[in-house]
Scaffold this motif. Sequence first.
Motif, PDB file in Angstrom:
ATOM      1  N   ALA A  22      -1.341   2.183   3.109  1.00  0.00           N
ATOM      2  CA  ALA A  22      -0.939   1.246   4.165  1.00  0.00           C
ATOM      3  C   ALA A  22      -1.231  -0.193   3.739  1.00  0.00           C
ATOM      4  CB  ALA A  22      -1.676   1.581   5.460  1.00  0.00           C
ATOM      5  N   LYS A  23      -2.369  -0.381   3.108  1.00  0.00           N
ATOM      6  CA  LYS A  23      -2.756  -1.727   2.661  1.00  0.00           C
ATOM      7  C   LYS A  23      -1.803  -2.239   1.583  1.00  0.00           C
ATOM      8  CE  LYS A  23      -7.109  -2.264   2.052  1.00  0.00           C
ATOM      9  NZ  LYS A  23      -8.466  -2.202   1.433  1.00  0.00           N
ATOM     10  N   ARG A  24      -1.449  -1.384   0.651  1.00  0.00           N
ATOM     11  CA  ARG A  24      -0.542  -1.797  -0.431  1.00  0.00           C
ATOM     12  C   ARG A  24       0.849  -2.123   0.112  1.00  0.00           C
ATOM     13  NH1 ARG A  24      -1.994   2.156  -5.628  1.00  0.00           N
ATOM     14  NH2 ARG A  24      -4.256   1.763  -5.585  1.00  0.00           N
ATOM     15  N   ARG A  25       1.289  -1.342   1.086  1.00  0.00           N
ATOM     16  CA  ARG A  25       2.606  -1.615   1.671  1.00  0.00           C
ATOM     17  C   ARG A  25       2.605  -2.941   2.417  1.00  0.00           C
ATOM     18  NH1 ARG A  25       5.326   2.430   6.020  1.00  0.00           N
ATOM     19  NH2 ARG A  25       3.927   1.311   7.430  1.00  0.00           N
ATOM     20  N   PHE A  51       0.403   4.755  11.557  1.00  0.00           N
ATOM     21  CA  PHE A  51       0.328   4.474  12.987  1.00  0.00           C
ATOM     22  C   PHE A  51      -0.731   3.405  13.242  1.00  0.00           C
ATOM     23  CE2 PHE A  51       1.802   8.878  12.657  1.00  0.00           C
ATOM     24  CZ  PHE A  51       2.924   8.857  13.474  1.00  0.00           C
ATOM     25  N   LYS A  52      -0.707   2.826  14.435  1.00  0.00           N
ATOM     26  CA  LYS A  52      -1.707   1.815  14.773  1.00  0.00           C
ATOM     27  C   LYS A  52      -3.108   2.396  14.721  1.00  0.00           C
ATOM     28  CE  LYS A  52       1.256  -1.145  17.655  1.00  0.00           C
ATOM     29  NZ  LYS A  52       1.465  -1.739  19.004  1.00  0.00           N
ATOM     30  N   ASP A  53      -3.229   3.623  15.197  1.00  0.00           N
ATOM     31  CA  ASP A  53      -4.505   4.313  15.091  1.00  0.00           C
ATOM     32  C   ASP A  53      -4.611   4.902  13.687  1.00  0.00           C
ATOM     33  OD1 ASP A  53      -6.766   5.849  15.207  1.00  0.00           O
ATOM     34  OD2 ASP A  53      -6.030   7.224  16.757  1.00  0.00           O
ATOM     35  N   PRO A  54      -5.490   4.361  12.841  1.00  0.00           N
ATOM     36  CA  PRO A  54      -5.558   4.825  11.448  1.00  0.00           C
ATOM     37  C   PRO A  54      -5.900   6.301  11.315  1.00  0.00           C
ATOM     38  CG  PRO A  54      -7.461   3.461  12.012  1.00  0.00           C
ATOM     39  CD  PRO A  54      -6.488   3.321  13.132  1.00  0.00           C
TER      40      PRO A  54
END
Length: 220
Positions: A22-25, A51-54
Amino acid sequence: MKKFAYLYPDYESEIVTIEEAAKRRKYNPEMYEGRTYYDMVLLRPVVPRIFKDPHSSSFVFKSTLHNQGHKNGSKGISHDLIQQFICQIKNEWTFKLFQKCYRIKVQSIDYEFYIYDEVLKQKRFIDCMIHLAEDCPYYEIFDGKIGIEVTDTSKTKYLKISTLKRLKLNVLELKTIPDWHIDNKSQIEVKEVIFLKSRIKGFLEKEPRLQSLHLNRFLQ
């Protein structure tokens, strides 16, 4: 829930957590938007579903052609690595059951074997289904196949066991060692997974002790 994946279709490649994906995207979308990763068991294509909830985020299979039996279950990485080992068994495997050693001859192995319970109207999956070679000395005892359920932090549920009994399937349980468990929230490196894979391989090659979830015949 698949929290880890390989960056490339290679068991030696970098392992990425869903949080890292998610961080890389987010910070490098040109390279990582739509990026395909590969699952820990059979190197099948997966993509991150964020999702918003990791805690709800996970890798999911890219193609519906792939079996997605457990979907959002609580499988951990040790569970996946054990399935990987079992699915790659060639020719023979030895395990202990009720104080006796069974050296079985293997014809083929299915990953996440599909079954359907007509009574409950539910589909279920067995982690691995080992199909025995016809010249295996235990072929008739196990009706030609042995299911293997891997249990990590959660036990096999009663309803699933009742399904196995109704379908008259011979299924054994392989319990993982507690310190194999890696929390799905953890960040791990390739060297840690390689070490864990080595531990699992060493354990499963030394006649691991299995337990019965259901057997059609009395064995002792």
